[in-house]
Design a protein around this motif. Structure first.
Motif, PDB file in Angstrom:
ATOM      1  N   SER A  30       0.861  -1.122  -0.087  1.00  0.00           N
ATOM      2  CA  SER A  30       0.119   0.024   0.038  1.00  0.00           C
ATOM      3  C   SER A  30       0.981   1.377  -0.075  1.00  0.00           C
ATOM      4  O   SER A  30       2.079   1.209   0.376  1.00  0.00           O
ATOM      5  CB  SER A  30      -1.135   0.034   1.216  1.00  0.00           C
ATOM      6  N   ASN A  32       0.222   5.238   1.196  1.00  0.00           N
ATOM      7  CA  ASN A  32      -0.747   5.953   2.161  1.00  0.00           C
ATOM      8  C   ASN A  32      -0.384   7.161   1.807  1.00  0.00           C
ATOM      9  O   ASN A  32      -0.520   7.784   0.561  1.00  0.00           O
ATOM     10  CB  ASN A  32      -0.325   5.578   3.516  1.00  0.00           C
ATOM     11  N   GLY A  53      -3.977   8.751   1.489  1.00  0.00           N
ATOM     12  CA  GLY A  53      -4.577   7.623   0.880  1.00  0.00           C
ATOM     13  C   GLY A  53      -6.056   7.728   0.420  1.00  0.00           C
ATOM     14  O   GLY A  53      -6.352   7.263  -0.620  1.00  0.00           O
ATOM     15  N   ARG A  71      -2.991  11.903  -7.428  1.00  0.00           N
ATOM     16  CA  ARG A  71      -2.599  10.346  -7.332  1.00  0.00           C
ATOM     17  C   ARG A  71      -3.163   9.469  -8.325  1.00  0.00           C
ATOM     18  O   ARG A  71      -4.603   9.503  -8.400  1.00  0.00           O
ATOM     19  CB  ARG A  71      -2.586   9.864  -5.949  1.00  0.00           C
ATOM     20  N   ASN A  73      -3.680   5.777  -7.760  1.00  0.00           N
ATOM     21  CA  ASN A  73      -3.259   4.509  -7.025  1.00  0.00           C
ATOM     22  C   ASN A  73      -3.029   3.306  -7.666  1.00  0.00           C
ATOM     23  O   ASN A  73      -2.259   2.645  -7.019  1.00  0.00           O
ATOM     24  CB  ASN A  73      -4.557   4.280  -5.857  1.00  0.00           C
ATOM     25  N   ASN A  76       0.497   3.587  -8.534  1.00  0.00           N
ATOM     26  CA  ASN A  76       1.333   4.193  -7.306  1.00  0.00           C
ATOM     27  C   ASN A  76       2.358   5.360  -7.687  1.00  0.00           C
ATOM     28  O   ASN A  76       3.504   5.343  -7.395  1.00  0.00           O
ATOM     29  CB  ASN A  76       2.594   2.949  -7.050  1.00  0.00           C
TER      30      ASN A  76
END
Length: 123
Positions: A30, A32, A53, A71, A73, A76
């Protein structure tokens, strides 16, 4: 091994735009909080923009209305869209992220820094 790699820096004229990218790589579970910092020559490193996140954002007063952090996700990746650049924005820009990753047979949670990318705003 995990790492953050920034890109997108360069030379731009005042009033111009740049988009910085920062990609986290490695065996990552993950990502964050992700944050952009900058450090101008002879000055301390300062926070520019951060995104949690969940997508909550905050900005330094000096960049509000000009910079946008976002961002992806799935990739990444964190971005910093910088518009209306000023000579005072000249600095090395660093990415920082809280990563949960696998290394040496252990699950780890650490803040990781990128190597920095230079942004120069000059006519």
């Amino acid at each position: 091994q995990v790492q953050l790699v920034e890109s997108g820096g360069g030379l731009v004229q005042p009033g111009g735009s740049l988009r910085l990218s920062c990609v986290a790589s490695g065996v990552i579970f993950s990502v964050n909080d992700m944050t952009w910092y900058r450090q101008a020559l002879g000055k301390e490193r300062e926070l520019v923009a951060a995104i949690s996140g969940a997508g909550s954002t905050k900005y330094a007063e000096s960049v509000k209305g000009r910079f946008t952090i976002s961002r992806d996700n799935d990739k990444n990746t964190v971005y910093l869209q910088m518009n209306s650049l000023e000579p005072e924005d000249t600095a090395v820009y660093y990415c920082n992220a809280e990563l949960e990753y696998y290394l040496d047979h252990a699950r780890r949670l650490d803040y990781v820094w990128g190597q920095g990318t230079l942004v120069t705003v000059s006519a």
